[in-house]
Motif scaffolding. Structure first.
Motif, PDB file in Angstrom:
ATOM      1  N   VAL A 188       0.875  -1.175   0.000  1.00 50.70           N
ATOM      2  CA  VAL A 188       0.000   0.000   0.000  1.00 50.70           C
ATOM      3  C   VAL A 188       0.915   1.228   0.000  1.00 50.70           C
ATOM      4  O   VAL A 188       1.817   1.331   0.826  1.00 50.70           O
ATOM      5  CB  VAL A 188      -0.903   0.012   1.252  1.00 50.70           C
ATOM      6  CG1 VAL A 188      -1.818   1.235   1.215  1.00 50.70           C
ATOM      7  CG2 VAL A 188      -1.712  -1.265   1.355  1.00 50.70           C
ATOM      8  N   HIS A 189       0.710   2.128  -0.958  1.00 54.91           N
ATOM      9  CA  HIS A 189       1.659   3.239  -1.101  1.00 54.91           C
ATOM     10  C   HIS A 189       0.989   4.481  -1.684  1.00 54.91           C
ATOM     11  O   HIS A 189      -0.103   4.409  -2.237  1.00 54.91           O
ATOM     12  CB  HIS A 189       2.817   2.822  -2.022  1.00 54.91           C
ATOM     13  CG  HIS A 189       2.404   2.619  -3.449  1.00 54.91           C
ATOM     14  ND1 HIS A 189       1.836   1.456  -3.899  1.00 54.91           N
ATOM     15  CD2 HIS A 189       2.468   3.435  -4.532  1.00 54.91           C
ATOM     16  CE1 HIS A 189       1.568   1.557  -5.188  1.00 54.91           C
ATOM     17  NE2 HIS A 189       1.926   2.762  -5.609  1.00 54.91           N
ATOM     18  N   ASP A 190       1.702   5.613  -1.553  1.00 55.34           N
ATOM     19  CA  ASP A 190       1.351   6.795  -2.327  1.00 55.34           C
ATOM     20  C   ASP A 190       2.577   7.222  -3.113  1.00 55.34           C
ATOM     21  O   ASP A 190       3.616   6.556  -3.068  1.00 55.34           O
ATOM     22  CB  ASP A 190       0.814   7.925  -1.426  1.00 55.34           C
ATOM     23  CG  ASP A 190       1.873   8.516  -0.517  1.00 55.34           C
ATOM     24  OD1 ASP A 190       3.034   8.693  -0.949  1.00 55.34           O
ATOM     25  OD2 ASP A 190       1.554   8.813   0.645  1.00 55.34           O
ATOM     26  N   HIS A 191       2.474   8.334  -3.850  1.00 55.69           N
ATOM     27  CA  HIS A 191       3.588   8.734  -4.698  1.00 55.69           C
ATOM     28  C   HIS A 191       4.139  10.119  -4.414  1.00 55.69           C
ATOM     29  O   HIS A 191       5.227  10.445  -4.857  1.00 55.69           O
ATOM     30  CB  HIS A 191       3.169   8.693  -6.178  1.00 55.69           C
ATOM     31  CG  HIS A 191       2.910   7.323  -6.671  1.00 55.69           C
ATOM     32  ND1 HIS A 191       3.913   6.456  -7.008  1.00 55.69           N
ATOM     33  CD2 HIS A 191       1.762   6.652  -6.867  1.00 55.69           C
ATOM     34  CE1 HIS A 191       3.389   5.311  -7.393  1.00 55.69           C
ATOM     35  NE2 HIS A 191       2.084   5.393  -7.316  1.00 55.69           N
ATOM     36  N   GLY A 192       3.392  10.968  -3.722  1.00 53.28           N
ATOM     37  CA  GLY A 192       3.858  12.334  -3.525  1.00 53.28           C
ATOM     38  C   GLY A 192       4.094  13.066  -4.827  1.00 53.28           C
ATOM     39  O   GLY A 192       4.937  13.948  -4.920  1.00 53.28           O
ATOM     40  N   ILE A 247      -3.615   6.889  -2.532  1.00 58.38           N
ATOM     41  CA  ILE A 247      -3.080   5.711  -1.841  1.00 58.38           C
ATOM     42  C   ILE A 247      -3.698   4.466  -2.465  1.00 58.38           C
ATOM     43  O   ILE A 247      -4.927   4.382  -2.608  1.00 58.38           O
ATOM     44  CB  ILE A 247      -3.413   5.780  -0.334  1.00 58.38           C
ATOM     45  CG1 ILE A 247      -2.830   7.063   0.264  1.00 58.38           C
ATOM     46  CG2 ILE A 247      -2.870   4.550   0.393  1.00 58.38           C
ATOM     47  CD1 ILE A 247      -3.315   7.363   1.672  1.00 58.38           C
ATOM     48  N   HIS A 248      -2.849   3.527  -2.855  1.00 57.53           N
ATOM     49  CA  HIS A 248      -3.380   2.348  -3.524  1.00 57.53           C
ATOM     50  C   HIS A 248      -2.407   1.167  -3.486  1.00 57.53           C
ATOM     51  O   HIS A 248      -1.254   1.308  -3.095  1.00 57.53           O
ATOM     52  CB  HIS A 248      -3.768   2.683  -4.982  1.00 57.53           C
ATOM     53  CG  HIS A 248      -2.627   3.098  -5.848  1.00 57.53           C
ATOM     54  ND1 HIS A 248      -2.756   3.377  -7.195  1.00 57.53           N
ATOM     55  CD2 HIS A 248      -1.311   3.300  -5.577  1.00 57.53           C
ATOM     56  CE1 HIS A 248      -1.601   3.713  -7.703  1.00 57.53           C
ATOM     57  NE2 HIS A 248      -0.698   3.679  -6.756  1.00 57.53           N
ATOM     58  N   VAL A 249      -2.930   0.030  -3.905  1.00 59.60           N
ATOM     59  CA  VAL A 249      -2.160  -1.188  -4.146  1.00 59.60           C
ATOM     60  C   VAL A 249      -2.362  -1.536  -5.611  1.00 59.60           C
ATOM     61  O   VAL A 249      -3.482  -1.453  -6.119  1.00 59.60           O
ATOM     62  CB  VAL A 249      -2.674  -2.348  -3.269  1.00 59.60           C
ATOM     63  CG1 VAL A 249      -2.168  -3.677  -3.770  1.00 59.60           C
ATOM     64  CG2 VAL A 249      -2.276  -2.149  -1.821  1.00 59.60           C
ATOM     65  N   THR A 250      -1.286  -1.890  -6.293  1.00 62.64           N
ATOM     66  CA  THR A 250      -1.389  -2.223  -7.707  1.00 62.64           C
ATOM     67  C   THR A 250      -0.708  -3.558  -7.952  1.00 62.64           C
ATOM     68  O   THR A 250       0.317  -3.857  -7.334  1.00 62.64           O
ATOM     69  CB  THR A 250      -0.694  -1.135  -8.558  1.00 62.64           C
ATOM     70  OG1 THR A 250      -1.203   0.138  -8.196  1.00 62.64           O
ATOM     71  CG2 THR A 250      -0.944  -1.359 -10.030  1.00 62.64           C
ATOM     72  N   GLY A 251      -1.273  -4.350  -8.852  1.00 58.62           N
ATOM     73  CA  GLY A 251      -0.631  -5.625  -9.153  1.00 58.62           C
ATOM     74  C   GLY A 251      -1.479  -6.510 -10.039  1.00 58.62           C
ATOM     75  O   GLY A 251      -2.431  -6.048 -10.689  1.00 58.62           O
TER      76      GLY A 251
HETATM   77 FE   LIG Z   1       1.240   3.602  -7.383  1.00 58.61          FE
END
Ligand SMILES: [Fe+2]
Length: 189
Positions: free
Chosen positions: A85-89, A144-148
Protein backbone atom coordinates in the motif's frame (compact mmCIF):
# COMPACT_ATOMS: atom_id res chain seq x y z
CA UNK A 1 16.71 3.86 -29.02
CA UNK A 2 14.43 6.88 -28.86
CA UNK A 3 11.46 6.69 -31.18
CA UNK A 4 9.64 9.70 -32.59
CA UNK A 5 6.58 8.83 -30.53
CA UNK A 6 8.55 8.59 -27.29
CA UNK A 7 10.47 11.81 -27.98
CA UNK A 8 7.23 13.70 -28.68
CA UNK A 9 5.67 12.33 -25.50
CA UNK A 10 8.68 13.25 -23.37
CA UNK A 11 8.74 16.75 -24.85
CA UNK A 12 5.07 17.29 -24.10
CA UNK A 13 5.36 15.83 -20.60
CA UNK A 14 8.41 17.98 -19.83
CA UNK A 15 6.57 21.10 -20.97
CA UNK A 16 3.60 20.21 -18.76
CA UNK A 17 5.81 19.44 -15.80
CA UNK A 18 7.54 22.81 -16.02
CA UNK A 19 4.73 25.07 -17.20
CA UNK A 20 1.52 23.71 -15.66
CA UNK A 21 1.37 24.42 -11.93
CA UNK A 22 -1.81 22.45 -11.17
CA UNK A 23 -1.23 18.67 -11.14
CA UNK A 24 -4.83 17.95 -12.18
CA UNK A 25 -4.35 20.07 -15.30
CA UNK A 26 -1.09 18.29 -16.00
CA UNK A 27 -2.59 14.77 -15.95
CA UNK A 28 -5.62 16.05 -17.89
CA UNK A 29 -3.28 17.12 -20.68
CA UNK A 30 -1.04 14.05 -20.54
CA UNK A 31 -3.61 11.25 -20.27
CA UNK A 32 -4.58 11.44 -23.99
CA UNK A 33 -0.90 11.49 -24.92
CA UNK A 34 -0.34 8.33 -22.88
CA UNK A 35 -3.24 6.75 -24.77
CA UNK A 36 -1.34 7.45 -28.00
CA UNK A 37 1.99 6.37 -26.55
CA UNK A 38 0.64 2.91 -25.73
CA UNK A 39 -0.24 2.45 -29.40
CA UNK A 40 3.40 3.16 -30.28
CA UNK A 41 4.96 1.15 -27.46
CA UNK A 42 6.42 -1.24 -30.01
CA UNK A 43 8.57 1.56 -31.44
CA UNK A 44 10.56 2.14 -28.25
CA UNK A 45 10.13 -0.74 -25.80
CA UNK A 46 13.10 -3.07 -26.07
CA UNK A 47 13.84 -6.41 -24.41
CA UNK A 48 15.39 -4.74 -21.35
CA UNK A 49 12.11 -2.97 -20.65
CA UNK A 50 10.41 -6.37 -20.24
CA UNK A 51 12.81 -7.65 -17.59
CA UNK A 52 11.05 -9.38 -14.71
CA UNK A 53 11.98 -10.94 -11.40
CA UNK A 54 10.34 -13.90 -9.70
CA UNK A 55 10.62 -12.17 -6.31
CA UNK A 56 8.96 -8.82 -7.10
CA UNK A 57 7.34 -6.71 -9.79
CA UNK A 58 10.08 -4.99 -11.81
CA UNK A 59 10.61 -1.31 -12.61
CA UNK A 60 12.58 -0.76 -15.82
CA UNK A 61 13.59 2.83 -16.51
CA UNK A 62 12.62 4.27 -19.89
CA UNK A 63 13.44 7.95 -19.26
CA UNK A 64 14.59 10.09 -16.36
CA UNK A 65 14.80 13.87 -16.79
CA UNK A 66 18.18 15.41 -15.93
CA UNK A 67 16.48 17.81 -13.50
CA UNK A 68 14.62 14.91 -11.79
CA UNK A 69 11.31 16.57 -12.70
CA UNK A 70 9.94 13.70 -14.75
CA UNK A 71 10.42 9.93 -15.06
CA UNK A 72 8.97 7.13 -17.16
CA UNK A 73 9.21 3.42 -16.33
CA UNK A 74 8.02 0.16 -17.85
CA UNK A 75 6.70 -2.00 -15.03
CA UNK A 76 6.45 -5.76 -15.43
CA UNK A 77 4.05 -7.63 -13.17
CA UNK A 78 4.21 -11.39 -13.02
CA UNK A 79 1.13 -13.26 -11.76
CA UNK A 80 0.75 -12.74 -8.01
CA UNK A 81 3.01 -9.67 -7.77
CA UNK A 82 1.73 -6.58 -5.94
CA UNK A 83 3.05 -3.31 -4.60
CA UNK A 84 2.72 -2.51 -0.90
CA UNK A 85 0.00 0.00 0.00
CA UNK A 86 1.66 3.24 -1.10
CA UNK A 87 1.35 6.79 -2.33
CA UNK A 88 3.59 8.73 -4.70
CA UNK A 89 3.86 12.33 -3.52
CA UNK A 90 3.52 13.26 -7.18
CA UNK A 91 1.12 13.29 -10.04
CA UNK A 92 1.28 10.31 -12.38
CA UNK A 93 -0.15 8.89 -15.58
CA UNK A 94 -0.28 5.11 -16.17
CA UNK A 95 -0.99 3.22 -19.39
CA UNK A 96 -1.34 -0.54 -19.83
CA UNK A 97 0.63 -2.13 -22.66
CA UNK A 98 -0.09 -5.80 -21.96
CA UNK A 99 -2.38 -7.81 -19.69
CA UNK A 100 -4.73 -6.47 -17.02
CA UNK A 101 -3.36 -4.31 -14.22
CA UNK A 102 -5.46 -4.22 -11.06
CA UNK A 103 -5.60 -1.17 -8.79
CA UNK A 104 -7.20 -1.26 -5.34
CA UNK A 105 -7.71 2.15 -3.79
CA UNK A 106 -7.59 3.37 -0.20
CA UNK A 107 -9.03 6.58 1.20
CA UNK A 108 -7.31 8.37 4.05
CA UNK A 109 -9.94 9.35 6.64
CA UNK A 110 -7.64 10.89 9.26
CA UNK A 111 -7.33 14.60 8.52
CA UNK A 112 -3.63 15.22 9.21
CA UNK A 113 -2.04 14.38 5.87
CA UNK A 114 1.48 14.94 7.20
CA UNK A 115 1.21 12.45 10.08
CA UNK A 116 3.09 9.15 9.87
CA UNK A 117 1.01 7.45 12.58
CA UNK A 118 -2.64 7.13 13.58
CA UNK A 119 -3.51 6.92 9.90
CA UNK A 120 -7.03 5.70 9.31
CA UNK A 121 -7.46 4.13 5.88
CA UNK A 122 -10.70 2.91 4.36
CA UNK A 123 -10.70 0.48 1.46
CA UNK A 124 -11.99 1.96 -1.77
CA UNK A 125 -12.88 0.61 -5.17
CA UNK A 126 -11.04 -1.64 -7.59
CA UNK A 127 -10.05 -0.82 -11.15
CA UNK A 128 -9.27 -3.46 -13.76
CA UNK A 129 -7.11 -1.79 -16.38
CA UNK A 130 -6.87 -3.76 -19.60
CA UNK A 131 -4.52 -3.20 -22.50
CA UNK A 132 -4.92 0.36 -23.79
CA UNK A 133 -6.37 1.71 -20.53
CA UNK A 134 -5.01 4.94 -19.03
CA UNK A 135 -5.37 6.09 -15.45
CA UNK A 136 -3.86 9.00 -13.54
CA UNK A 137 -3.56 10.45 -10.06
CA UNK A 138 -2.67 13.67 -8.29
CA UNK A 139 -1.39 14.34 -4.77
CA UNK A 140 -4.45 16.33 -3.67
CA UNK A 141 -4.50 14.52 -1.23
CA UNK A 142 -2.11 11.66 -1.78
CA UNK A 143 -3.50 8.89 -3.90
CA UNK A 144 -3.08 5.71 -1.84
CA UNK A 145 -3.38 2.35 -3.52
CA UNK A 146 -2.16 -1.19 -4.15
CA UNK A 147 -1.39 -2.22 -7.71
CA UNK A 148 -0.63 -5.63 -9.15
CA UNK A 149 -1.78 -8.77 -10.89
CA UNK A 150 -3.64 -11.63 -9.17
CA UNK A 151 -2.00 -15.02 -9.34
CA UNK A 152 -4.60 -16.36 -11.76
CA UNK A 153 -3.96 -13.72 -14.46
CA UNK A 154 -1.28 -13.34 -17.12
CA UNK A 155 1.73 -11.04 -16.94
CA UNK A 156 1.00 -7.33 -17.23
CA UNK A 157 3.25 -4.56 -18.57
CA UNK A 158 2.47 -0.90 -17.92
CA UNK A 159 4.03 2.51 -18.56
CA UNK A 160 4.23 4.86 -15.55
CA UNK A 161 4.97 8.56 -15.94
CA UNK A 162 5.59 10.60 -12.77
CA UNK A 163 6.22 14.27 -12.05
CA UNK A 164 9.54 13.51 -10.40
CA UNK A 165 12.19 10.83 -10.35
CA UNK A 166 10.22 8.10 -8.58
CA UNK A 167 12.93 6.66 -6.35
CA UNK A 168 11.06 6.67 -3.05
CA UNK A 169 7.51 6.59 -1.77
CA UNK A 170 5.45 6.21 1.38
CA UNK A 171 4.30 2.71 2.21
CA UNK A 172 1.44 2.17 4.64
CA UNK A 173 0.88 -0.51 7.24
CA UNK A 174 -2.90 -0.66 7.43
CA UNK A 175 -2.93 -2.79 10.60
CA UNK A 176 -0.61 -0.55 12.65
CA UNK A 177 -1.95 2.64 11.04
CA UNK A 178 1.54 3.88 10.21
CA UNK A 179 3.51 4.82 7.13
CA UNK A 180 7.19 5.12 6.31
CA UNK A 181 9.25 6.47 3.43
CA UNK A 182 11.24 3.83 1.57
CA UNK A 183 13.59 3.87 -1.39
CA UNK A 184 12.42 1.94 -4.44
CA UNK A 185 14.85 0.47 -6.95
CA UNK A 186 14.72 0.19 -10.71
CA UNK A 187 16.72 -1.28 -13.57
CA UNK A 188 18.57 1.20 -15.74
CA UNK A 189 17.93 1.00 -19.47
FE1 LIG B 1 1.24 3.60 -7.38
Amino acid sequence: MTSTALAAFINAASACSHDVPEPADCVLALAPLMLDLIEHAGTFLEPQHFRSDASSYTRNLVYNAPDAGLSLYALVWLPGQWTPVHDHGSWGVVGVVEGVLEERSYVRLSPDRSADSDIELARGGTLLLGRGAVTSFVPNPDHIHVTGVPVNRERAVSLHLYGRTMNSFNIYDVATRTRQRIDVSHNES
